[in-house]
Design a protein around this motif. Structure first.
Motif: not given
Lengths: 137, 143
Positions: A127-131
């Protein structure tokens, strides 16, 4: 084409697959572990793993025959990004002893604390990567 | 009964690949949609995981009552229980690759049958990453 009921039904099939592999062959349906196992010396365990992976590859074409069409596949990442992602997925799943299937589908079903921690870690980092991809240029 | 064991493994794999196709999980954009919590969040993956863990959980509960699997001599249960740095670091690295691509190992291998070049590139790199771990594991400070 995919609806939430068909997503749940597809999930049931995936779980049934893991249940059958465990009940019949005594094995955990963790895909990263099965793929890595292909590099080990051939033997009965190797053949069982290879047979599962052969079925996995044949699954979508069989589905396409029954459903009358190939499911949607939208790949947004460029080839260099896919190569980097593949390296991270390959290295990370070996270091972390599993992926979405081994830790997620099988580990959570076993109520394994180790798998629960892994699932939280890879969900959070995904999720952090996509954000981050939204914010960064 | 090795032939029966192999047939059971092929059937299990077929169900896994078919389930991925039915559930929409072969679509990396949909998977990334689930991870995209700050954008247009797509809950599909949560429904897939709920269904999968439900059926897998029933199978596990049944397996725990059996002395041995139906076709094999013994259950190959995972033995490690420690929550250690390699587990967490590995999961974090995997999550970064998953977020970048929308692919995890199951859907990527299943999607190979479509023959698309991006899938082949991803799986080839994944195998290289696994091989790199095999080479580096003895040199790593954590295992």
């Amino acid at each position: 084409m995919t609806t939430l009921p068909s997503a749940f039904a597809g999930g049931l099939l995936i779980g049934l697959s893991a249940a059958l592999f465990l009940l019949l062959d005594g094995r955990i349906a963790g895909i990263s572990g099965l793929v890595a196992g292909l590099a080990r010396p051939a033997g009965p365990a190797w053949r069982i793993g290879a047979a599962f992976l052969a079925g996995l590859v044949l699954g979508p074409p069989v589905f396409a025959l029954l459903a009358g069409g190939w499911p949607a596949m939208r790949i947004e990442a460029s080839l260099p990004v896919l190569a980097l992602a593949g390296l991270l997925v390959g290295f990370g799943t070996r270091l972390g002893s599993g992926c979405t299937s081994g830790h997620g589908v099988c580990g959570l079903a076993r109520l394994s604390p180790r798998s629960a921690v892994a699932v939280v870690a890879f969900l959070a980092s995904g999720m952090l990567t996509v954000a981050a991809g939204r914010v960064l240029p | 009964m090795p032939a029966l064991r192999l047939a059971a493994a092929v059937l299990s794999g077929l169900l896994f690949g078919g389930g991925l196709a039915l559930s929409g999980m072969l679509d990396p954009a949909r998977v990334r949609g689930f991870l995209d919590v700050t954008g247009a969040w797509d809950p599909t993956l949560a429904f897939v995981l709920a269904g999968a863990v439900t059926a897998s959980g029933l199978g596990t509960a049944l397996a725990r009552r059996l002395h041995r699997p139906v076709l094999a001599e013994r259950f190959d249960w995972p033995t490690r229980t420690r929550i250690d740095p390699p587990l967490i670091l590995g999961a974090v690295l995997f999550g970064i690759g998953w977020g970048l691509s929308g692919f995890c190992p199951g859907p990527a291998v299943a999607a190979l049958s479509g023959g698309a070049l991006p899938v082949v590139v991803f799986v080839a790199a994944m195998l290289a990453g696994m091989a790199a771990h095999g080479v580096l594991r003895r040199a790593l400070p954590v295992r």
